[in-house]
Structures are given as structure tokens and as C-alpha cells.
Scaffold this active site. Structure first.
Site, PDB file in Angstrom:
ATOM      1  N   LYS A  17     -54.491  21.282 -52.585  1.00 43.84           N
ATOM      2  CA  LYS A  17     -54.108  21.892 -51.300  1.00 43.84           C
ATOM      3  C   LYS A  17     -52.857  21.219 -50.742  1.00 43.84           C
ATOM      4  O   LYS A  17     -51.918  21.885 -50.316  1.00 43.84           O
ATOM      5  CB  LYS A  17     -55.275  21.748 -50.317  1.00 43.84           C
ATOM      6  N   ASN A  18     -52.849  19.887 -50.755  1.00 41.20           N
ATOM      7  CA  ASN A  18     -51.739  19.174 -50.125  1.00 41.20           C
ATOM      8  C   ASN A  18     -50.455  19.220 -50.948  1.00 41.20           C
ATOM      9  O   ASN A  18     -49.397  18.795 -50.475  1.00 41.20           O
ATOM     10  CB  ASN A  18     -52.122  17.717 -49.840  1.00 41.20           C
ATOM     11  N   ARG A 116     -52.312  13.283 -33.998  1.00 38.75           N
ATOM     12  CA  ARG A 116     -51.449  13.989 -34.935  1.00 38.75           C
ATOM     13  C   ARG A 116     -50.168  14.528 -34.298  1.00 38.75           C
ATOM     14  O   ARG A 116     -49.910  15.732 -34.307  1.00 38.75           O
ATOM     15  CB  ARG A 116     -52.213  15.105 -35.655  1.00 38.75           C
ATOM     16  N   ASP A 300     -58.223  10.771 -46.836  1.00 41.77           N
ATOM     17  CA  ASP A 300     -58.935  12.027 -47.112  1.00 41.77           C
ATOM     18  C   ASP A 300     -60.201  11.822 -47.955  1.00 41.77           C
ATOM     19  O   ASP A 300     -60.935  12.773 -48.197  1.00 41.77           O
ATOM     20  CB  ASP A 300     -58.002  13.023 -47.821  1.00 41.77           C
ATOM     21  N   ARG A 392     -61.384  25.326 -45.593  1.00 47.77           N
ATOM     22  CA  ARG A 392     -59.937  25.082 -45.481  1.00 47.77           C
ATOM     23  C   ARG A 392     -59.387  24.387 -46.726  1.00 47.77           C
ATOM     24  O   ARG A 392     -58.228  24.578 -47.076  1.00 47.77           O
ATOM     25  CB  ARG A 392     -59.643  24.198 -44.262  1.00 47.77           C
TER      26      ARG A 392
HETATM   27  C1  UD1 Z   1     -51.100  14.738 -44.848  1.00 43.65           C
HETATM   28  C2  UD1 Z   1     -52.206  15.490 -45.525  1.00 43.65           C
HETATM   29  C3  UD1 Z   1     -53.554  15.059 -44.970  1.00 43.65           C
HETATM   30  C4  UD1 Z   1     -53.711  13.551 -45.099  1.00 43.65           C
HETATM   31  C5  UD1 Z   1     -52.512  12.834 -44.480  1.00 43.65           C
HETATM   32  C6  UD1 Z   1     -52.513  11.329 -44.721  1.00 43.65           C
HETATM   33  C7  UD1 Z   1     -51.173  17.605 -46.068  1.00 43.65           C
HETATM   34  C8  UD1 Z   1     -51.147  19.068 -45.857  1.00 43.65           C
HETATM   35  N1  UD1 Z   1     -52.025  16.911 -45.299  1.00 43.65           N
HETATM   36  O1  UD1 Z   1     -51.165  15.056 -43.462  1.00 43.65           O
HETATM   37  O2  UD1 Z   1     -54.578  15.705 -45.726  1.00 43.65           O
HETATM   38  O3  UD1 Z   1     -54.865  13.138 -44.408  1.00 43.65           O
HETATM   39  O4  UD1 Z   1     -51.279  13.339 -45.049  1.00 43.65           O
HETATM   40  O5  UD1 Z   1     -52.578  11.049 -46.073  1.00 43.65           O
HETATM   41  O6  UD1 Z   1     -50.502  17.075 -46.933  1.00 43.65           O
HETATM   42  N2  UD1 Z   1     -47.919  10.702 -37.420  1.00 43.65           N
HETATM   43  C9  UD1 Z   1     -47.197  10.462 -36.267  1.00 43.65           C
HETATM   44  N3  UD1 Z   1     -46.097  11.241 -36.031  1.00 43.65           N
HETATM   45  C10 UD1 Z   1     -45.695  12.213 -36.884  1.00 43.65           C
HETATM   46  C11 UD1 Z   1     -46.434  12.434 -38.055  1.00 43.65           C
HETATM   47  C12 UD1 Z   1     -47.549  11.667 -38.301  1.00 43.65           C
HETATM   48  O7  UD1 Z   1     -47.538   9.585 -35.467  1.00 43.65           O
HETATM   49  O8  UD1 Z   1     -44.684  12.872 -36.614  1.00 43.65           O
HETATM   50  C13 UD1 Z   1     -49.130   9.894 -37.675  1.00 43.65           C
HETATM   51  C14 UD1 Z   1     -50.391  10.774 -37.733  1.00 43.65           C
HETATM   52  O9  UD1 Z   1     -50.888  11.016 -36.439  1.00 43.65           O
HETATM   53  C15 UD1 Z   1     -51.313   9.944 -38.583  1.00 43.65           C
HETATM   54  C16 UD1 Z   1     -50.350   9.268 -39.566  1.00 43.65           C
HETATM   55  O10 UD1 Z   1     -49.060   9.348 -38.980  1.00 43.65           O
HETATM   56  O11 UD1 Z   1     -51.953   8.977 -37.789  1.00 43.65           O
HETATM   57  C17 UD1 Z   1     -50.325   9.921 -40.937  1.00 43.65           C
HETATM   58  O12 UD1 Z   1     -49.931  11.256 -40.817  1.00 43.65           O
HETATM   59  P1  UD1 Z   1     -49.127  12.035 -41.948  1.00 43.65           P
HETATM   60  O13 UD1 Z   1     -48.880  11.125 -43.102  1.00 43.65           O
HETATM   61  O14 UD1 Z   1     -47.961  12.693 -41.320  1.00 43.65           O
HETATM   62  O15 UD1 Z   1     -50.175  13.124 -42.358  1.00 43.65           O
HETATM   63  P2  UD1 Z   1     -49.964  14.691 -42.503  1.00 43.65           P
HETATM   64  O16 UD1 Z   1     -48.684  14.969 -43.171  1.00 43.65           O
HETATM   65  O17 UD1 Z   1     -50.263  15.350 -41.213  1.00 43.65           O
END
Ligand code: UD1
Length: 425
Positions: A17-18, A116, A300, A392
Site C-alpha cells: 500500500k505504502n 499528523r 506500522d 484501508r
Molecule cells: C507513512 C506511511 C505510514 C507510516 C509512516 C511512518 C504511507 C502512505 N504511510 O506515513 O503507514 O506509519 O510513514 O513510517 O506511506 N510529521 C510532521 N510533519 C509533517 C509530516 C510528518 O510532524 O509534515 C510527523 C508525523 O506526525 C509523524 C512523523 O512525522 O509523527 C512520521 O510521519 P511520516 O514519516 O510523514 O509518515 P507518513 O508519510 O504520514
């Protein structure tokens, strides 16, 4: 679900998925059609296909293949309702800007596992010259002055890394992303972009260099297998004292999960194309599971590992470092007889000999999977509500598990109204 059956047998793991979600976003970069082979039939992919359709790209499913008809991409406004449904809609910001030089998007939705925010995505795009105005949760992005540049991410966010990679793909010159995330799905996005004629190097390390190209072309592509689905199935065998052979896996993506399951007493080996796991009768607790960005233990898999820890002999301490609110499943696991204490980002799991069926509710995707795992092991019947969360990210999880010996029936969701009328005299 009726617990107590051993999970045993062979299963082939779907595409991740990711990996698929950012790949579908990057697939709008060329003008020609792109086909994703082996596309998982999960609701997040359907939601993404729905958003792409609203942008003018028709997505056609045929025998597990998803073809994106790119010729008509014209809309830069992402539909409000669908964007709120999946967080991955934010991935489209980079490629829409890269291609159309403007984009409008609502703050994205997704599982409630923490705040998030998307500040890192926006900071990265601003470093490439995008002007962004936030009006009541709607982001108006103007990319007319976009340019390549150096992007430093304060935290190695998976989504922000991918978004900047895609935004820079068609910008003439070199963009360098520092402190990039290193997840295998980012390497897969690089492979996909390069297969379309892009020029990206360094994915899998902390520095990624994107050299903008004039044009990209259509391809057919098979994304990497889902390491989290694979990990969940390994946990299903572990928690039931079973044995599984998984095909279509990349063992190198499962090192952290494999290490923890081995510590718990499972025998694991690579046998030809299969990854094999045989669980002991009694699992031993592994002292510490600490989630971290890749190559650390994946957040995850935290919930599923907690479910396994519930029935392991001894104490497992779980520290969730990636998301600040990702222990929603602990209360329901306790309802099923587990002994878990949560304090902030730490959960202490004291193994119990038996768990029992209960009426529980999924609150997020992986937490929902953890409840399924616990129900496989529990004595008696478990009813899990809100399984739309599980859909999902797992394609027909109940079918996969039933083929391995589980007893699960998908029933129509009981609504609030049904509860009220059922309770009425
Ligand atoms: C992706 C994965 C998700 C996984 C996560 C961490 C996909 C579709 N989803 O989510 O399944 O759990 O990586 O491995 O690939 N953060 C901020 N600001 C930002 C972005 C992120 O503070 O602009 C924080 C988030 O709140 C979280 C951390 O960074 O605490 C990690 O998030 P991120 O690595 O961005 O995860 P996703 O890309 O949302």
C-alpha cells in the site's frame, strides 16, 4: 471470529500500500498511460483512484492491474471529501505542482494516530519556490516560480520526502533532499520514477538527488511487496503457534520484525522464494520494541507486535517514537484479557496465558489488524466493529486468514441506529 485455530499454510503477499499510493501520485507526471501491476484491492487505493479521476485521469482496474489514463489531467483542485478520507492525497500536491504549477488541496485525513501535520511537506515545497496560502484549511499553492533547490527535512518524514521527490522531477536542475526518509517504499518510488525516464539517485540513504527531466513516459510497473502485510501474517502464525510460508516478500525489508519474532522463540528461515516461520508452543516476551524510522522497527508493526506480546511469557516494553497517539488498540486488547499499561509513549505488556473473545472496535488500520490477531488466539468469539479501517490496507484479510485455517465471517456493519432499535423493548 472464532479463536483457537492454528494459522498454517502458504500465502502470496500483495504489492505494498505504502509503495502503491505515492507511485499512483507520481504516475500523473508523464502524459502517457501508466499501468500498476498487481495492484492491491484496498480502499485507500480506490480512494486515490477516485481523486485521480476528479483530476481528469481515469483509472481502470482490470485483472488486478490499474491503468491510469493520463492524457486528460487538467484539474489542479483536489476534491475535498476524498482528500479528507486519505492522508496520501497530500502526495499529489508535489506532482500536480510539478506538472501544472498550481494546486489546491484541503488538509488531508487518514487514521487518527496522532496530530499528523503536513508542515514538513509545505516547508519542502516552499524551498522549491512554491507560494502557499492557507485559507481555513484549504491550501492554495502557486508554483509559477518553482525552482530546484536544497531541501532539509527537520525529521525524515516518509511523505514529505516523496512529495519533494515528485515535485522536483520535472524542474530543470538539481534538487537535493537532506535528512530524507530511508523506507524501502521510497527506493521503490525512485525505481518507478527512473523507469518513467526520471533521474533520481540516493533513495535508501539520507541524501536524495533529483535531476529534473523535460519529460517522462508511460510504463507498466510492479511495486514492491507489502512488508507490513507480510509482518502481520507472520504475527498471525506466531500468536497461534502456527507456521507460514510467505511468497513474494523481500526479507531485507523485514529484518527488524524478523529479529523480534526470533527473540520471541519463532524459527524463521528463507527457503527458496519463501520466508518461513514456525512458532513455538509458548512465546517468550522480547524485552523492548522501539519504533523508529527505517531501518528501525516500523511503527506500522507496533500494534501487531503488541498483540503477540500479550500472550508471550514475560514483559514486553513497547516505545512508540514515531506517532504520539498510537496505542488506541491497547484498551480493546485489555478487554480481551490482555494486561497492558500505557503511559505516554510507552506500553508495558505483561504476558497472559489466555485471552478471550469480546466485542471490540478498530480505531485505526494497524490497531484493527492487532485486534484480528488477538481474536485468532482468543478463546471464544470476537466481534470486531469498524472493519473499514482494516480494509484501508489489507485486501480481504478475512479471506487470506481463512485460507490459512482461521474462522472468520464478514458480517454487515451494525449501525448506531441498529443498536438503538435492538435495545428498544
Ligand atoms: C507513512 C506511511 C505510514 C507510516 C509512516 C511512518 C504511507 C502512505 N504511510 O506515513 O503507514 O506509519 O510513514 O513510517 O506511506 N510529521 C510532521 N510533519 C509533517 C509530516 C510528518 O510532524 O509534515 C510527523 C508525523 O506526525 C509523524 C512523523 O512525522 O509523527 C512520521 O510521519 P511520516 O514519516 O510523514 O509518515 P507518513 O508519510 O504520514
Amino acid at each position: 471470529m472464532l479463536g483457537g485455530e492454528r494459522i498454517e499454510g502458504k500465502v502470496r503477499v500483495d504489492a505494498a500500500k505504502n509503495a502503491v499510493l505515492p507511485i499512483l501520485a507520481a504516475a500523473i507526471l508523464p502524459d502517457e498511460d501508466v499501468t500498476i501491476l498487481d495492484c492491491p484491492d484496498i480502499s485507500d487505493v480506490h480512494a486515490m483512484a477516485g481523486i485521480l479521476k476528479k483530476l481528469g485521469c481515469h483509472a481502470i482496474w482490470e485483472n488486478g492491474r490499474l491503468t491510469l489514463k493520463n492524457g486528460r489531467l487538467h484539474n489542479w483542485e483536489m476534491p475535498d471529501e476524498l482528500s479528507k478520507q486519505i492522508r496520501s492525497s497530500i502526495f499529489l500536491l508535489g506532482p500536480i505542482l510539478g506538472k501544472l504549477r498550481r494546486a489546491t488541496v484541503t488538509y488531508p485525513g487518514g487514521c487518527e494516530i496522532g496530530l499528523r501535520p503536513i508542515d514538513l511537506h509545505l516547508k519542502g515545497l516552499r524551498a522549491l519556490g512554491v507560494k502557499i496560502v492557507d485559507e481555513g484549511g484549504v491550501l492554495y499553492c502557486d508554483g509559477r516560480d518553482m525552482h530546484p533547490g536544497d531541501v532539509y527535512l527537520d525529521y525524515p518524514s516518509v511523505g514529505a520526502t516523496e512529495n519533494v521527490m515528485m515535485a522536483a522531477a520535472l524542474l530543470p536542475g538539481d534538487t537535493v533532499i537532506h535528512n530524507a526518509a530511508r523506507e524501502p517504499e521510497i527506493e521503490d518510488l525512485q525505481r518507478f520514477m527512473n523507469a518513467m525516464g526520471g533521474s533520481v539517485q540516493g533513495a535508501g540513504t539520507q541524501v536524495i538527488r533529483v535531476r529534473g527531466v523535460k519529460k517522462m513516459h508511460g510504463i507498466s510497473y510492479a511495486p514492491i511487496p507489502d512488508r507490513i502485510v507480510a509482518g502481520t501474517l507472520l504475527c498471525a502464525a506466531a500468536i497461534t503457534g502456527g507456521r507460514v510460508q510467505l511468497a513474494n516478500i523481500r526479507s531485507e525489508d523485514l529484518v527488524a520484525v524478523q529479529a523480534k519474532l526470533t527473540e520471541m522463540g519463532c524459527r524463521m528461515a528463507r527457503e527458496g522464494e519463501y520466508l518461513f516461520l514456525e512458532a513455538p508452543k509458548t512465546l517468550q516476551a522480547c524485552s523492548l520494541v522501539q519504533t523508529q524510522p527505517h531501518p528501525g522497527f516500523p511503527t506500522d508493526m507496533q500494534a501487531q507486535m503488541m498483540a503477540v506480546g500479550c500472550v508471550a511469557r514475560g514483559t514486553t516494553v513497547i516505545v512508540e517514537n514515531v506517532f504520539e497517539n498510537r496505542f488506541g488498540h491497547a484498551a480493546d486488547l485489555n478487554r480481551m484479557g490482555a494486561n497492558i499499561r500505557v503511559a505516554g509513549r510507552t506500553a508495558v505488556v505483561q504476558g497472559v496465558e489466555e485471552m478471550y473473545g469480546a466485542h471490540v472496535s478498530a480505531r485505526d488500520l494497524r490497531g484493527g489488524a492487532a485486534l484480528v490477531l488477538a481474536a485468532l488466539r482468543a478463546r471464544g468469539e470476537t466481534l470486531i466493529e469498524r472493519i473499514e479501517y482494516i480494509d484501508r490496507g489489507y485486501a480481504h484479510l478475512e479471506r487470506t486468514l481463512c485460507a490459512l485455517g482461521a474462522r472468520i465471517e464478514r458480517i454487515n456493519q451494525v449501525t448506531e441506529d441498529d443498536h438503538v432499535s435492538a435495545a428498544a423493548p
